[in-house]
Design a protein around this motif. Structure first.
Motif, PDB file in Angstrom:
ATOM      1  N   ALA A  78       0.836  -1.203   0.000  1.00  0.00           N
ATOM      2  CA  ALA A  78       0.000   0.000   0.000  1.00  0.00           C
ATOM      3  C   ALA A  78       0.869   1.251   0.000  1.00  0.00           C
ATOM      4  N   LEU A  82      -2.534   3.308   4.422  1.00  0.00           N
ATOM      5  CA  LEU A  82      -3.688   2.544   4.901  1.00  0.00           C
ATOM      6  C   LEU A  82      -4.612   3.489   5.643  1.00  0.00           C
ATOM      7  N   VAL A 408      -7.462   0.538   1.402  1.00  0.00           N
ATOM      8  CA  VAL A 408      -6.165   0.746   0.758  1.00  0.00           C
ATOM      9  C   VAL A 408      -6.377   1.339  -0.638  1.00  0.00           C
TER      10      VAL A 408
END
Length: 424
Positions: A78, A82, A408
């Protein structure tokens, strides 16, 4: 600001806010580096693009990853960060439509953009709230499956109890209860369920309710008859019949509550029915509070008070007579023409007869108290082994129980969502 530029500067984003037309906001806050060491795990939820476009997320359109991942593991996949929120399904359902708007804020709480999620790398054609709702739907479905398993496990004990009652020759009604129990069990074990199953559940509940009403009415009639049979030879036999009637009414009432629980669990598995589930949980709580099953102790007490009160009064009368006969034994003897010894023997005989009367009634009272205690204890133990009251308490709170979801954003316009799971 272009999408590419926003992605490059995505680390500036501290919060993503989803708003609905009536002013409610859902805030997803960025997970900071200091929280990446947490042991908690999350599973990714996969939803078909068609479902996301239409907003119609069905059971078959939802899939959950087999393995859980920690925040640190997800963070490696990611680059845009997040974002997490702790919400309950009831609140989240307010955003699961196509009219939500979004904005992002930086660490200074300054509004960065108000052009929607496209600015953080997402497709503008997809409503982001639908994916969040899908994640919550997965959690609801998993919870529903867990509770259905609990309920089914408890229901299996009913057959043994019902089969013992077949000796009373009420085969048809007991058979109907057993058939309804098995039908409910089959539905609760299915991986996928639909509206046909919901209709079947309500039919099984109707069967249980009809049988309960029949035996509840029978109980009222038998209690009236019991008033007229106090102290007669028919009293004991009638009391046995009443115990049987209460047992059937108790089991039928229980099965009706199980049916309500199974409908709620089934709707949780189907998904997208939060308002209906909210209404059903409120109704379940009310029905349980008013049920014969819940008030079985009071019902047993009402029946046995019919025979216990007269017996208690009779015992008091016998004891008074016995005490009076003892007083007469200690009184001075007067000449009756019989002589002192015969008069003393006569008074002793009266006292002895009074004592026998006390013992006889006392034995009856003790027997009634023992039968009452045995029946009441048996019903209490049955309720404890059912555990239905605890399941009801849990499932009533479930639609409002806050749970964590993890969002995400990615560069390829694919939204990813994870749901928190228990430690594996």
């Amino acid at each position: 600001m272009s999408e590419d530029k926003m992605l490059i500067n995505s680390n500036e984003i501290n919060e993503i806010v989803v708003s609905n037309p009536i002013g409610d906001e859902l805030s997803l806050e960025k997970v900071t580096d200091d929280k990446l060491g947490a042991k908690k795990k999350y599973k990714e939820v996969f939803v078909s693009d068609l479902s996301l476009m239409t907003g119609n997320v069905s059971q078959t359109a939802l899939q959950v990853a087999n393995q859980g991942m920690t925040l640190a593991q997800i963070a490696k996949q990611a680059p845009n960060g997040l974002f997490t929120a702790t919400v309950n399904p009831a609140n989240l359902s307010k955003f699961a439509n196509g009219t939500t708007t979004t904005m992002v804020r930086d660490a200074s709480n300054r509004l960065v953009e108000h052009a929607g999620f496209a600015d953080v790398g997402l497709s503008v054609s997809v409503n982001p709230a639908i994916l969040l709702s899908a994640g919550m739907q997965v959690m609801s479905a998993v919870s529903g499956t867990i509770y259905l398993h609990k309920i089914n496990t408890q229901m299996t004990y009913m057959d043994a109890k019902l089969e013992k009652l077949l000796n009373f020759h009420h085969d048809i009604n007991i058979g109907r209860l057993i058939a309804a129990r098995k039908g409910l069990s089959e539905i609760s074990n299915r991986e996928f369920v639909d509206t046909v199953d919901l209709s079947a559940i309500r039919n099984y509940k109707k069967t249980a309710d009809e049988i309960h009403e029949e035996y509840a009415y029978r109980l009222k009639r038998q209690k009236r008859e019991l008033h007229n049979e106090i102290g007669s030879k028919a009293e004991k036999e009638l009391l046995l019949e009443i115990n049987f009637t209460m047992t059937i009414a108790f089991e039928a009432s229980k099965l009706s509550l199980f049916a309500e629980l199974i409908e709620i669990g089934t709707r949780m598995k189907i998904g997208g029915q939060i308002e209906m589930i909210n209404g059903l949980t409120r109704q379940l709580k009310q029905n349980y509070a008013q049920s014969f099953y819940h008030h079985i102790d009071l019902e047993v007490e009402k029946v046995y008070s019919i025979i216990q009160q007269p017996s208690s009064n009779q015992l008091i009368e016998k004891k008074i007579k016995f005490e009076e006969s003892l007083d007469e034994l200690t009184d001075n003897y007067s000449s009756t023409g019989w002589g002192i010894l015969p008069e003393a023997l006569f008074r002793m005989a009266i006292a002895g007869k009074a004592k026998l009367g006390v013992n006889k009634v006392n034995k009856k009272v003790e027997s009634e108290n023992k039968n009452y205690s045995t029946l009441k204890t048996g019903m209490k133990q049955s309720k404890e082994s059912d555990g239905i009251d605890h399941i009801i308490d849990e499932i009533v709170e479930l639609p409002y129980k806050e749970k964590e979801i993890l969002y995400v954003p990615t560069e390829n316009k694919k939204q990813r969502i994870f749901v928190a799971v228990e430690d594996e």
